[in-house]
Scaffold this active site. Sequence first.
Site, PDB file in Angstrom:
ATOM      1  N   TRP A 102       0.824  -1.214   0.000  1.00  0.00           N
ATOM      2  CA  TRP A 102       0.000   0.000   0.000  1.00  0.00           C
ATOM      3  C   TRP A 102       0.847   1.248   0.000  1.00  0.00           C
ATOM      4  O   TRP A 102       0.529   2.231  -0.692  1.00  0.00           O
ATOM      5  CB  TRP A 102      -0.999  -0.010   1.160  1.00  0.00           C
ATOM      6  CG  TRP A 102      -1.962  -1.152   1.029  1.00  0.00           C
ATOM      7  CD1 TRP A 102      -2.160  -2.170   1.908  1.00  0.00           C
ATOM      8  CD2 TRP A 102      -2.843  -1.416  -0.073  1.00  0.00           C
ATOM      9  NE1 TRP A 102      -3.092  -3.050   1.429  1.00  0.00           N
ATOM     10  CE2 TRP A 102      -3.530  -2.618   0.221  1.00  0.00           C
ATOM     11  CE3 TRP A 102      -3.114  -0.765  -1.275  1.00  0.00           C
ATOM     12  CZ2 TRP A 102      -4.477  -3.174  -0.655  1.00  0.00           C
ATOM     13  CZ3 TRP A 102      -4.061  -1.314  -2.142  1.00  0.00           C
ATOM     14  CH2 TRP A 102      -4.726  -2.491  -1.828  1.00  0.00           C
ATOM     15  N   ASP A 172      -1.485   6.937   6.243  1.00  0.00           N
ATOM     16  CA  ASP A 172      -2.525   5.996   5.819  1.00  0.00           C
ATOM     17  C   ASP A 172      -2.758   5.043   6.984  1.00  0.00           C
ATOM     18  O   ASP A 172      -1.914   4.217   7.297  1.00  0.00           O
ATOM     19  CB  ASP A 172      -2.049   5.240   4.571  1.00  0.00           C
ATOM     20  CG  ASP A 172      -3.021   4.130   4.148  1.00  0.00           C
ATOM     21  OD1 ASP A 172      -4.081   3.975   4.790  1.00  0.00           O
ATOM     22  OD2 ASP A 172      -2.709   3.431   3.160  1.00  0.00           O
ATOM     23  N   LYS A 196     -11.893  -1.674   6.804  1.00  0.00           N
ATOM     24  CA  LYS A 196     -11.082  -2.561   7.632  1.00  0.00           C
ATOM     25  C   LYS A 196     -11.591  -2.556   9.073  1.00  0.00           C
ATOM     26  O   LYS A 196     -11.792  -3.593   9.664  1.00  0.00           O
ATOM     27  CB  LYS A 196      -9.605  -2.143   7.610  1.00  0.00           C
ATOM     28  CG  LYS A 196      -9.014  -1.979   6.217  1.00  0.00           C
ATOM     29  CD  LYS A 196      -8.755  -3.295   5.500  1.00  0.00           C
ATOM     30  CE  LYS A 196      -8.532  -3.137   4.005  1.00  0.00           C
ATOM     31  NZ  LYS A 196      -7.425  -2.289   3.609  1.00  0.00           N
TER      32      LYS A 196
END
Length: 360
Positions: A102, A172, A196
């Site tokens: 990511w 993030d 999530k």
Amino acid sequence: MERKYNFNPGPGVLPLPALERAAQALIDFEGTGLGILETSHRSKEFTVVIDAATERLRRLLGIPDDYDIGYFQGGANLQFSMLAMNFLPSDGAADYVDTGTWSSRAIQAAGYVGKANVVASTKEEKYQRVPRWDEVTWNETAAYAHITSNNTIYGTQFQSFPDTGKVPLICDMSSDFLSRRIDVSRFAMIYAGAQKNVGPAGVTLVIMRKDMLDRCPDTLPPMLNYSKFLAKKSTYNTPPVFSIFMVGEVLRWVEENGGLDTVEKNNDKKAGLLYGLMDEDPDFFRGTAKADSRSKMNVTMRLPSEDLEKAFLAEAAEKGFVGLKGHRSVGGIRVSIYNAMSVEGVEKLVAFMKSFRKSH
Ligand SMILES: *Cc1c(COP(=O)(O)O)cnc(C)c1O
């Protein structure tokens, strides 16, 4: 109906009380005779929902008044691009820490806008750990510094956050947002795809220090401009009404169950149970993350052979434990233990893992 133990990495497990309220609201939202999916984003009922969610989030995380909270579409992936478009001048550079897939995506997206300097990377070590902050040298002239707090695929997590001086720190937090107490004032911007830990897919939370908004270029159209989008309180266009409603319900559940103190305590306990079991016999459930980088959200491991991993997944599924397969890029087993996974669920999984180890 029997609900399974859902260890999926994302979209992940959601708290049952929030789902039950959603089921009701789909048919009749707040006694209006309309379902939430059929409700105007400009209605007073929805305004109450979005404002209440924002206030709950502010209370839970202790978000100071000089921060705005926004709800965006396009996932964390849009934020990779959008934050660069807003804060990275085309002739400027930003610092990025590369801790896996990511963060690499974030780096790649920034490269379309300006220069992304990779100030640290653990790629050579197969991302089995996150760098220590004393290994990182930040550039004083960077437009911002970007990190990924929890690496969902590799099962690593930063246990602390860096001091980047005057350079704004952007994080993030998609896969560990609201999983522990944090000091929001250390960050210029935090963003997290909700799916999530805080809700369904379709909405991404952004916490933005207001002084950052002065940097947003006027040349950006409103949908891509933080300053303009946030000035409209996330309703410049039709926001994802249902996803925001669900986030509000998850936040309600967190608040009504003891807030972040309880969440953090439970997450410590769940992670402790799994790592404890792995450490008993590190040759069987072999953790892939280095001890000082272990994630409390995604616990990754290998078994002695791929055949055993297959057998493990199959037997686990039979017993009602699902979502345990590692990411296709790394293989193995990954146990995602987001907030809504109960301690009891992890205790049951650990008992199964013990018996599997014994019988194999
Ligand atoms: C899942 C994930 C993403 C991708 O999120 P999307 O909302 O699908 O764009 C980004 N960062 C991290 C840390 C993630 O876990």
